[in-house]
Motif scaffolding. Structure first.
Motif, PDB file in Angstrom:
ATOM      1  N   GLU A  34     -15.999   3.437  -8.807  1.00 19.77           N
ATOM      2  CA  GLU A  34     -14.885   2.437  -8.894  1.00 19.77           C
ATOM      3  C   GLU A  34     -15.113   1.394  -9.977  1.00 19.77           C
ATOM      4  OE1 GLU A  34     -12.744  -0.635  -5.261  1.00 19.77           O
ATOM      5  OE2 GLU A  34     -15.097  -0.098  -5.155  1.00 19.77           O
ATOM      6  N   GLU A  35     -16.297   0.938 -10.247  1.00 15.34           N
ATOM      7  CA  GLU A  35     -16.445  -0.195 -11.131  1.00 15.34           C
ATOM      8  C   GLU A  35     -16.164   0.583 -12.605  1.00 15.34           C
ATOM      9  OE1 GLU A  35     -17.185  -3.796 -12.648  1.00 15.34           O
ATOM     10  OE2 GLU A  35     -17.391  -3.253 -10.597  1.00 15.34           O
ATOM     11  N   VAL A  36     -16.814   1.767 -12.912  1.00 12.68           N
ATOM     12  CA  VAL A  36     -16.353   2.438 -14.113  1.00 12.68           C
ATOM     13  C   VAL A  36     -14.939   2.673 -14.156  1.00 12.68           C
ATOM     14  CG1 VAL A  36     -16.848   4.484 -15.487  1.00 12.68           C
ATOM     15  CG2 VAL A  36     -18.615   3.542 -14.205  1.00 12.68           C
ATOM     16  N   ASN A  37     -14.166   3.110 -13.259  1.00 11.78           N
ATOM     17  CA  ASN A  37     -12.913   3.142 -13.304  1.00 11.78           C
ATOM     18  C   ASN A  37     -11.851   1.835 -13.501  1.00 11.78           C
ATOM     19  OD1 ASN A  37     -10.477   4.913 -13.065  1.00 11.78           O
ATOM     20  ND2 ASN A  37     -10.063   3.596 -11.117  1.00 11.78           N
ATOM     21  N   HIS A  38     -12.473   0.985 -13.094  1.00 12.28           N
ATOM     22  CA  HIS A  38     -11.721  -0.459 -13.112  1.00 12.28           C
ATOM     23  C   HIS A  38     -11.979  -1.042 -14.661  1.00 12.28           C
ATOM     24  CE1 HIS A  38     -10.622  -4.554 -12.496  1.00 12.28           C
ATOM     25  NE2 HIS A  38     -11.741  -4.968 -12.981  1.00 12.28           N
ATOM     26  N   TRP A  39     -13.256  -0.646 -15.141  1.00 14.40           N
ATOM     27  CA  TRP A  39     -13.456  -1.124 -16.480  1.00 14.40           C
ATOM     28  C   TRP A  39     -12.512  -0.170 -17.405  1.00 14.40           C
ATOM     29  CZ3 TRP A  39     -16.139   2.636 -19.896  1.00 14.40           C
ATOM     30  CH2 TRP A  39     -16.299   2.168 -21.313  1.00 14.40           C
ATOM     31  N   ALA A  40     -12.827   1.126 -17.248  1.00 14.16           N
ATOM     32  CA  ALA A  40     -11.759   2.140 -18.148  1.00 14.16           C
ATOM     33  C   ALA A  40     -10.338   1.572 -18.034  1.00 14.16           C
ATOM     34  CB  ALA A  40     -12.112   3.462 -17.773  1.00 14.16           C
ATOM     35  N   LYS A  41      -9.990   1.361 -17.153  1.00 10.58           N
ATOM     36  CA  LYS A  41      -8.215   0.792 -16.883  1.00 10.58           C
ATOM     37  C   LYS A  41      -8.032  -0.156 -17.810  1.00 10.58           C
ATOM     38  CE  LYS A  41      -6.650   0.500 -12.922  1.00 10.58           C
ATOM     39  NZ  LYS A  41      -6.595   0.355 -11.284  1.00 10.58           N
ATOM     40  N   ASN A  42      -8.946  -1.179 -17.932  1.00 10.09           N
ATOM     41  CA  ASN A  42      -8.684  -2.461 -18.315  1.00 10.09           C
ATOM     42  C   ASN A  42      -9.334  -2.343 -19.897  1.00 10.09           C
ATOM     43  OD1 ASN A  42      -7.690  -4.457 -16.413  1.00 10.09           O
ATOM     44  ND2 ASN A  42      -9.238  -3.536 -15.590  1.00 10.09           N
ATOM     45  N   GLU A  43      -9.871  -1.159 -20.462  1.00  9.48           N
ATOM     46  CA  GLU A  43     -10.260  -1.265 -21.799  1.00  9.48           C
ATOM     47  C   GLU A  43      -9.357  -0.507 -22.404  1.00  9.48           C
ATOM     48  OE1 GLU A  43     -11.363  -1.681 -25.028  1.00  9.48           O
ATOM     49  OE2 GLU A  43     -13.145  -2.276 -23.968  1.00  9.48           O
ATOM     50  N   SER A  44      -8.385  -1.206 -23.470  1.00 10.02           N
ATOM     51  CA  SER A  44      -7.388  -0.512 -24.057  1.00 10.02           C
ATOM     52  C   SER A  44      -7.511   0.572 -24.941  1.00 10.02           C
ATOM     53  CB  SER A  44      -6.351  -1.671 -24.743  1.00 10.02           C
ATOM     54  OG  SER A  44      -7.365  -2.086 -25.552  1.00 10.02           O
ATOM     55  N   GLU A  78      -6.955  10.521 -21.754  1.00  7.86           N
ATOM     56  CA  GLU A  78      -7.574  11.713 -21.069  1.00  7.86           C
ATOM     57  C   GLU A  78      -8.940  11.454 -20.498  1.00  7.86           C
ATOM     58  OE1 GLU A  78      -8.356  12.276 -25.624  1.00  7.86           O
ATOM     59  OE2 GLU A  78      -6.940  11.562 -24.429  1.00  7.86           O
ATOM     60  N   VAL A  79      -9.561  10.300 -21.334  1.00  5.53           N
ATOM     61  CA  VAL A  79     -10.857   9.908 -20.734  1.00  5.53           C
ATOM     62  C   VAL A  79     -10.735   9.021 -19.446  1.00  5.53           C
ATOM     63  CG1 VAL A  79     -13.018   8.844 -21.306  1.00  5.53           C
ATOM     64  CG2 VAL A  79     -11.921  10.126 -23.071  1.00  5.53           C
ATOM     65  N   LYS A  80      -9.759   8.315 -19.383  1.00  6.16           N
ATOM     66  CA  LYS A  80      -9.433   7.430 -18.299  1.00  6.16           C
ATOM     67  C   LYS A  80      -9.113   8.159 -17.220  1.00  6.16           C
ATOM     68  CE  LYS A  80      -7.689   3.191 -20.774  1.00  6.16           C
ATOM     69  NZ  LYS A  80      -6.738   2.188 -20.768  1.00  6.16           N
ATOM     70  N   LEU A  81      -8.133   9.585 -17.384  1.00  5.46           N
ATOM     71  CA  LEU A  81      -7.937  10.277 -16.399  1.00  5.46           C
ATOM     72  C   LEU A  81      -9.020  11.018 -15.865  1.00  5.46           C
ATOM     73  CD1 LEU A  81      -5.833  11.720 -14.707  1.00  5.46           C
ATOM     74  CD2 LEU A  81      -5.302  13.394 -16.392  1.00  5.46           C
ATOM     75  N   HIS A  82     -10.134  11.477 -16.855  1.00  5.76           N
ATOM     76  CA  HIS A  82     -11.382  12.067 -16.190  1.00  5.76           C
ATOM     77  C   HIS A  82     -11.964  11.057 -15.139  1.00  5.76           C
ATOM     78  CE1 HIS A  82     -15.063  14.533 -16.162  1.00  5.76           C
ATOM     79  NE2 HIS A  82     -15.397  13.296 -16.560  1.00  5.76           N
ATOM     80  N   ILE A  83     -12.291   9.783 -15.517  1.00  4.47           N
ATOM     81  CA  ILE A  83     -13.027   8.879 -14.731  1.00  4.47           C
ATOM     82  C   ILE A  83     -12.361   8.613 -13.510  1.00  4.47           C
ATOM     83  CG2 ILE A  83     -13.518   6.458 -14.703  1.00  4.47           C
ATOM     84  CD1 ILE A  83     -13.955   6.550 -17.838  1.00  4.47           C
TER      85      ILE A  83
END
Length: 312
Positions: free
Chosen positions: A246-256, A261-266
């Motif tokens: 959840e933390e990794v996903n939150h970071w990835a969503k906010n890292e432009s 495709e990487v965000k979708l994988h996470i």
């Protein structure tokens, strides 16, 4: 090289002296920073004795002298570090004589921002070995082959086949690079904060492989390792992994700058752990329900048709 070795100390009075002395064997180690995290044992006194014995050992605590967890404790060490390079070591682990062998050569290249290697395992008791050998065996925790820096982040995400893992005990970072990306440990994560830190670091920095086929540090396994208990499923791994992803996903969503495709994988990995955890909670919730409402059915056998239908 001037290396600051950061050691968070909690409930480690039996092991911290060995950790410190394993770091002091290297002339490149400028300082060993002990950050004591309000241990319930005698670790603070052991740390004080180490500062008296060795001039390169420095001792810190949190401002309120309280317990704040491994992430916040390592952050104190990062803030206080005066060396040009930063390395980490858990208080119940230790370095081997080849710990900085590759680093001395690789960091001559200014483009190298971090170096990682392999770690081995040591069982402090026969009881610990009996409990956890099936988890760790005598295997190395390592990346399985040499990779360029751009492959490390997708490798840790399992997007490049069998990549492997590396431990924070085997990581050395150029301090200027760490300051450039303003990267610290997430203090609200009680477990896996080091893995989450490595994920972000591998995205922002160019990390190079050091020694991968031999251990440069050793993970000490004993009965009280919290992360060992998670790996051995004594602490529910599903729920801790949900929080981590959840933390990794939150970071990835906010890292432009992260590709879609990487965000979708996470996001998919996060969802898979969340579903697994929900199934786990449902299963044990049904067991509790039947214990209170249909105990006779359970006494007659777990193969009761209604119980099986609800549970599986």
């Amino acid at each position: 090289m001037k290396i600051s070795v950061i050691i968070p100390v909690y409930n480690a009075e039996k092991y911290v002296s060995q950790a410190v002395e394993s770091a002091l064997q290297f002339e490149e180690v400028f300082e060993v920073i002990l950050v004591e995290d309000k241990s319930p044992d005698n670790a603070l006194q052991v740390c004080r004795e180490l500062t008296k014995k060795y001039s390169r050992v420095k001792l810190y605590q949190h401002l309120d002298k309280g317990n704040h967890g491994a992430g916040a404790t390592r952050n104190v060490g990062i803030t206080m570090a005066e060396g040009d390079f930063i390395a980490f070591l858990d208080a119940d682990d230790y370095y081997l004589p080849n710990r900085f062998e590759a680093e001395k050569k690789l960091f001559m290249n200014e483009n190298v921002e971090g170096v990682y290697g392999a770690i081995g395992v040591h069982y402090y008791s026969e009881k610990a070995k009996k409990q956890y050998y099936k988890i760790f065996g005598d295997r190395l925790t390592t990346v399985y082959q040499q990779h360029p820096p751009e492959h490390v982040f997708p490798g840790l995400l399992n997007m490049k086949g069998t990549f492997g893992l590396f431990s924070i005990d085997a990581l050395t970072i150029r301090k200027s690079a760490l300051q450039k990306v303003d990267c610290f440990f997430k203090t609200h994560l009680k477990l896996h904060q080091d893995t989450e830190f490595l994920f972000r670091l591998s995205y922002y920095l160019d990390l190079y492989p050091g020694i991968l086929d031999k251990a440069v540090a050793v993970r000490g396994v004993h009965e009280n390792n919290r992360i060992t208990k998670v790996d051995a499923r004594e602490i529910k791994p599903a729920s801790t992994r949900v929080i981590f992803w959840e933390e990794v996903n939150h970071w990835a969503k906010n890292e432009s700058s992260i590709p879609d495709e990487v965000k979708l994988h996470i996001k998919r990995v996060y969802r898979s752990f969340r579903i697994a955890n929900a199934h786990f909670l449902k299963k044990w919730g049904m067991i509790v329900k039947y214990l209170f409402t249909d105990y006779q059915s359970i006494r007659s056998g777990l193969y009761n048709i209604n119980f099986r239908k609800d549970l599986f």
